[in-house]
Design a protein around this motif. Structure first.
Motif, PDB file in Angstrom:
ATOM      1  N   VAL A 117     -19.077 -12.087 -21.829  1.00  0.00           N
ATOM      2  CA  VAL A 117     -18.581 -10.964 -20.716  1.00  0.00           C
ATOM      3  C   VAL A 117     -17.416 -10.434 -21.345  1.00  0.00           C
ATOM      4  O   VAL A 117     -16.757  -9.210 -20.594  1.00  0.00           O
ATOM      5  CB  VAL A 117     -18.131 -11.939 -19.535  1.00  0.00           C
ATOM      6  CG1 VAL A 117     -17.345 -11.008 -18.526  1.00  0.00           C
ATOM      7  CG2 VAL A 117     -19.365 -12.800 -18.894  1.00  0.00           C
ATOM      8  N   LEU A 118     -16.797 -10.823 -22.557  1.00  0.00           N
ATOM      9  CA  LEU A 118     -15.368 -10.386 -22.770  1.00  0.00           C
ATOM     10  C   LEU A 118     -15.786  -9.089 -23.610  1.00  0.00           C
ATOM     11  O   LEU A 118     -14.897  -8.465 -24.266  1.00  0.00           O
ATOM     12  CB  LEU A 118     -14.691 -11.718 -23.429  1.00  0.00           C
ATOM     13  CG  LEU A 118     -14.195 -12.843 -22.650  1.00  0.00           C
ATOM     14  CD1 LEU A 118     -13.470 -13.892 -23.442  1.00  0.00           C
ATOM     15  CD2 LEU A 118     -13.552 -12.331 -21.564  1.00  0.00           C
ATOM     16  N   VAL A 119     -17.085  -9.292 -24.075  1.00  0.00           N
ATOM     17  CA  VAL A 119     -17.407  -7.966 -25.113  1.00  0.00           C
ATOM     18  C   VAL A 119     -17.583  -6.697 -24.155  1.00  0.00           C
ATOM     19  O   VAL A 119     -18.212  -6.795 -23.333  1.00  0.00           O
ATOM     20  CB  VAL A 119     -18.624  -8.303 -25.790  1.00  0.00           C
ATOM     21  CG1 VAL A 119     -19.105  -7.157 -26.845  1.00  0.00           C
ATOM     22  CG2 VAL A 119     -18.565  -9.871 -26.673  1.00  0.00           C
ATOM     23  N   VAL A 149     -30.013  -6.712 -22.948  1.00  0.00           N
ATOM     24  CA  VAL A 149     -28.688  -6.604 -23.296  1.00  0.00           C
ATOM     25  C   VAL A 149     -27.529  -6.928 -22.227  1.00  0.00           C
ATOM     26  O   VAL A 149     -26.533  -7.620 -22.082  1.00  0.00           O
ATOM     27  CB  VAL A 149     -28.316  -5.342 -24.113  1.00  0.00           C
ATOM     28  CG1 VAL A 149     -26.783  -5.262 -24.351  1.00  0.00           C
ATOM     29  CG2 VAL A 149     -29.088  -5.095 -25.174  1.00  0.00           C
ATOM     30  N   LEU A 150     -28.096  -6.081 -21.068  1.00  0.00           N
ATOM     31  CA  LEU A 150     -27.254  -6.461 -19.786  1.00  0.00           C
ATOM     32  C   LEU A 150     -27.194  -7.746 -19.366  1.00  0.00           C
ATOM     33  O   LEU A 150     -26.235  -8.208 -18.833  1.00  0.00           O
ATOM     34  CB  LEU A 150     -27.791  -5.368 -18.826  1.00  0.00           C
ATOM     35  CG  LEU A 150     -27.567  -3.739 -19.265  1.00  0.00           C
ATOM     36  CD1 LEU A 150     -28.220  -3.079 -18.158  1.00  0.00           C
ATOM     37  CD2 LEU A 150     -25.946  -3.514 -19.309  1.00  0.00           C
ATOM     38  N   VAL A 151     -28.174  -8.300 -19.108  1.00  0.00           N
ATOM     39  CA  VAL A 151     -28.541  -9.711 -18.880  1.00  0.00           C
ATOM     40  C   VAL A 151     -27.467 -10.616 -19.502  1.00  0.00           C
ATOM     41  O   VAL A 151     -26.805 -11.464 -19.119  1.00  0.00           O
ATOM     42  CB  VAL A 151     -29.902 -10.148 -18.715  1.00  0.00           C
ATOM     43  CG1 VAL A 151     -29.869 -11.888 -18.437  1.00  0.00           C
ATOM     44  CG2 VAL A 151     -30.664  -9.543 -17.838  1.00  0.00           C
ATOM     45  N   TRP A 152     -27.609 -10.300 -21.013  1.00  0.00           N
ATOM     46  CA  TRP A 152     -26.965 -11.270 -21.657  1.00  0.00           C
ATOM     47  C   TRP A 152     -25.525 -11.173 -21.595  1.00  0.00           C
ATOM     48  O   TRP A 152     -24.603 -12.153 -21.739  1.00  0.00           O
ATOM     49  CB  TRP A 152     -27.379 -10.808 -23.188  1.00  0.00           C
ATOM     50  CG  TRP A 152     -26.304 -11.402 -24.432  1.00  0.00           C
ATOM     51  CD1 TRP A 152     -26.502 -12.634 -24.901  1.00  0.00           C
ATOM     52  CD2 TRP A 152     -25.161 -10.721 -25.314  1.00  0.00           C
ATOM     53  NE1 TRP A 152     -25.502 -12.822 -25.905  1.00  0.00           N
ATOM     54  CE2 TRP A 152     -24.635 -11.756 -25.957  1.00  0.00           C
ATOM     55  CE3 TRP A 152     -24.605  -9.511 -24.838  1.00  0.00           C
ATOM     56  CZ2 TRP A 152     -23.712 -11.422 -26.665  1.00  0.00           C
ATOM     57  CZ3 TRP A 152     -23.488  -9.341 -25.709  1.00  0.00           C
ATOM     58  CH2 TRP A 152     -22.960 -10.311 -26.685  1.00  0.00           C
ATOM     59  N   LYS A 153     -24.921  -9.751 -21.378  1.00  0.00           N
ATOM     60  CA  LYS A 153     -23.588  -9.528 -21.281  1.00  0.00           C
ATOM     61  C   LYS A 153     -22.849 -10.172 -19.969  1.00  0.00           C
ATOM     62  O   LYS A 153     -21.801 -10.709 -19.780  1.00  0.00           O
ATOM     63  CB  LYS A 153     -23.253  -8.473 -21.304  1.00  0.00           C
ATOM     64  CG  LYS A 153     -21.845  -7.798 -21.338  1.00  0.00           C
ATOM     65  CD  LYS A 153     -21.582  -6.144 -21.357  1.00  0.00           C
ATOM     66  CE  LYS A 153     -20.116  -5.948 -21.358  1.00  0.00           C
ATOM     67  NZ  LYS A 153     -19.351  -7.050 -20.657  1.00  0.00           N
ATOM     68  N   GLY A 154     -23.695  -9.934 -18.856  1.00  0.00           N
ATOM     69  CA  GLY A 154     -23.371 -10.303 -17.435  1.00  0.00           C
ATOM     70  C   GLY A 154     -23.425 -11.679 -16.933  1.00  0.00           C
ATOM     71  O   GLY A 154     -22.941 -12.196 -15.917  1.00  0.00           O
ATOM     72  N   ALA A 155     -24.449 -12.359 -17.469  1.00  0.00           N
ATOM     73  CA  ALA A 155     -24.909 -13.557 -16.856  1.00  0.00           C
ATOM     74  C   ALA A 155     -23.858 -14.430 -16.748  1.00  0.00           C
ATOM     75  O   ALA A 155     -23.717 -15.380 -15.878  1.00  0.00           O
ATOM     76  CB  ALA A 155     -26.088 -14.111 -17.792  1.00  0.00           C
ATOM     77  N   GLY A 156     -22.661 -14.377 -17.838  1.00  0.00           N
ATOM     78  CA  GLY A 156     -21.580 -15.560 -17.806  1.00  0.00           C
ATOM     79  C   GLY A 156     -20.832 -15.483 -16.644  1.00  0.00           C
ATOM     80  O   GLY A 156     -20.311 -16.398 -16.075  1.00  0.00           O
ATOM     81  N   TYR A 157     -20.480 -14.081 -16.114  1.00  0.00           N
ATOM     82  CA  TYR A 157     -19.531 -13.933 -15.143  1.00  0.00           C
ATOM     83  C   TYR A 157     -20.211 -14.178 -13.930  1.00  0.00           C
ATOM     84  O   TYR A 157     -19.502 -15.031 -12.942  1.00  0.00           O
ATOM     85  CB  TYR A 157     -19.368 -12.361 -15.033  1.00  0.00           C
ATOM     86  CG  TYR A 157     -18.416 -11.669 -13.940  1.00  0.00           C
ATOM     87  CD1 TYR A 157     -17.294 -11.860 -14.088  1.00  0.00           C
ATOM     88  CD2 TYR A 157     -19.217 -11.531 -12.713  1.00  0.00           C
ATOM     89  CE1 TYR A 157     -16.395 -11.257 -13.048  1.00  0.00           C
ATOM     90  CE2 TYR A 157     -18.288 -11.041 -11.602  1.00  0.00           C
ATOM     91  CZ  TYR A 157     -16.890 -11.309 -11.709  1.00  0.00           C
ATOM     92  OH  TYR A 157     -16.290 -10.631 -10.687  1.00  0.00           O
ATOM     93  N   TYR A 158     -21.424 -14.105 -13.651  1.00  0.00           N
ATOM     94  CA  TYR A 158     -22.099 -14.663 -12.459  1.00  0.00           C
ATOM     95  C   TYR A 158     -22.282 -16.221 -12.289  1.00  0.00           C
ATOM     96  O   TYR A 158     -22.188 -16.870 -11.374  1.00  0.00           O
ATOM     97  CB  TYR A 158     -23.381 -13.889 -12.382  1.00  0.00           C
ATOM     98  CG  TYR A 158     -23.312 -12.446 -12.274  1.00  0.00           C
ATOM     99  CD1 TYR A 158     -22.834 -11.832 -11.162  1.00  0.00           C
ATOM    100  CD2 TYR A 158     -23.953 -11.657 -13.156  1.00  0.00           C
ATOM    101  CE1 TYR A 158     -22.694 -10.407 -10.995  1.00  0.00           C
ATOM    102  CE2 TYR A 158     -23.871 -10.132 -12.875  1.00  0.00           C
ATOM    103  CZ  TYR A 158     -23.355  -9.739 -11.878  1.00  0.00           C
ATOM    104  OH  TYR A 158     -23.270  -8.394 -11.729  1.00  0.00           O
ATOM    105  N   MET A 159     -22.369 -16.619 -13.604  1.00  0.00           N
ATOM    106  CA  MET A 159     -22.404 -18.207 -13.799  1.00  0.00           C
ATOM    107  C   MET A 159     -21.394 -18.826 -13.262  1.00  0.00           C
ATOM    108  O   MET A 159     -21.213 -19.866 -12.520  1.00  0.00           O
ATOM    109  CB  MET A 159     -22.462 -18.414 -15.277  1.00  0.00           C
ATOM    110  CG  MET A 159     -22.385 -20.057 -15.568  1.00  0.00           C
ATOM    111  SD  MET A 159     -21.942 -20.220 -17.299  1.00  0.00           S
ATOM    112  CE  MET A 159     -20.035 -19.781 -17.244  1.00  0.00           C
TER     113      MET A 159
END
Length: 333
Positions: A151-153, A203-213
């Motif tokens: 998420v920080l990337v 790519v979008l799932v990899w980047k955003g999943a941590g935020y929703y987690m």
């Protein structure tokens, strides 16, 4: 006044009704009104002070949000090129072109497909990560931090990283496939018309999943363990406990995350700009990227702003329908 000792009296003051219990003499009656008047004066002074603090943010919001939005509505009815001082009013011509343009239809289709992909897999992956973090017995903080790092990337950086990984000649994915004897499965991942949107979605799932987690995790930790324990005593399986107890109780998190993923999916730009530039052809061009291309690269700001207005209405409509559907399934505790 003395005859009303101990009774309740409704007194109107400046249009406001206040219930006062009179203590027994006119002096106390006057004191009550003096205190009330002082309180009203202090409130008015506080309102002025609050406005002074609010004013800078309000001015900033007006100049950079309200004014551009209103001006965009105006320019959507023009053929302005974004540079020339001459602005020609053409009425609904831009909107007529939108509804008859195959390019806009293709961009709308790509946007919807990508948004659905992101909304489903991003939330499924995020919920799985939240369940892992919630149930591990050791290293809980480590896993929570590790899953949140993508998420920080920034979107640009993540796009460059995955573009290199997808490279046909030296990319990580094709190299691994070749090393394990599956070289025949190597692909030009971003050059294949059938795979381009999926690869961007990954790519979008990899980047955003941590935020929703994080949102799912907070909701999971609010579920009462007594309910889970009672269901376990009654013989409910882990799947039954999850489906019948956990999912209904975290429905509020579903509403928040699906709303965010819907909005983020409809306005994807960075990764497409870096990884494919809308290609190959127009196979990965979304509404936001169409707006950018026609507005800035092709010098058609009027048409670009019309696309932006249409996107605004699409977001409002889809978000309203989704909110209505998800809110009706929330469980109030």
């Amino acid at each position: 006044l003395r005859s009303l000792v101990g009774s309740e009296m409704c007194i109107r003051d400046s249009g406001l009704e206040r219930n006062l219990v009179l203590s027994g003499n006119s002096d106390s009656y006057g004191i009550l009104f003096r205190k009330e008047g002082n309180a009203m004066q202090k409130k008015r002074k506080f309102d002025k002070t609050a406005f002074v603090f609010i004013a800078p943010a309000f001015i900033f919001f007006t100049l950079f949000i309200i004014v551009p939005t209103v001006s965009s509505v105006y320019y959507s009815f023009t053929s302005w090129d974004g540079v020339s001082p001459n602005v020609k009013f053409i009425g609904l011509a831009n909107y007529k072109e939108i509804f008859t343009s195959a390019r806009f239809g293709n961009a709308l289709k790509n946007t919807i497909l990508l948004t659905v992909f992101i909304s489903v897999f991003e939330n499924a992956f995020a919920l799985a990560l939240a369940l892992i973090v919630d149930n591990v017995r050791w290293g809980k903080n480590f896993f929570r931090s590790a899953f949140y790092v993508p998420v920080l990337v920034s979107g640009i950086v993540s796009g460059f990283i995955w573009k290199i990984m997808y490279n046909y000649n030296f990319g990580t994915i094709n190299t691994i496939l070749k090393d394990i004897g599956m070289g025949d499965f190597r692909q030009d991942w971003l050059g294949n018309n059938k795979l381009t949107l999926i690869m961007i979605g990954v790519v979008l799932v990899w980047k955003g999943a941590g935020y929703y987690m994080i949102i799912y995790l907070a909701s999971l930790q609010s579920v009462s363990p007594d309910l889970i324990e009672a269901a376990q005593i009654d013989g409910a399986s882990p799947w039954q406990r999850f489906k019948s107890i956990t999912v209904p109780l975290i429905s509020g998190a579903f509403t928040i995350n699906f709303t965010l993923s819907l909005i983020n999916g409809l306005k994807v730009f960075d990764q497409i700009n870096v990884m494919t530039d809308g290609g190959p052809g127009f196979t990965s061009e979304t509404l936001v990227y169409l707006l950018y291309k026609v507005g800035f690269n092709e010098g058609r700001q009027g048409f670009g702003t019309a696309v932006g207005i249409m996107l605004l209405f699409i977001i409002i409509i889809l978000n309203t329908l989704q909110q209505k559907f998800l809110r009706s399934r929330e469980v109030q505790m």
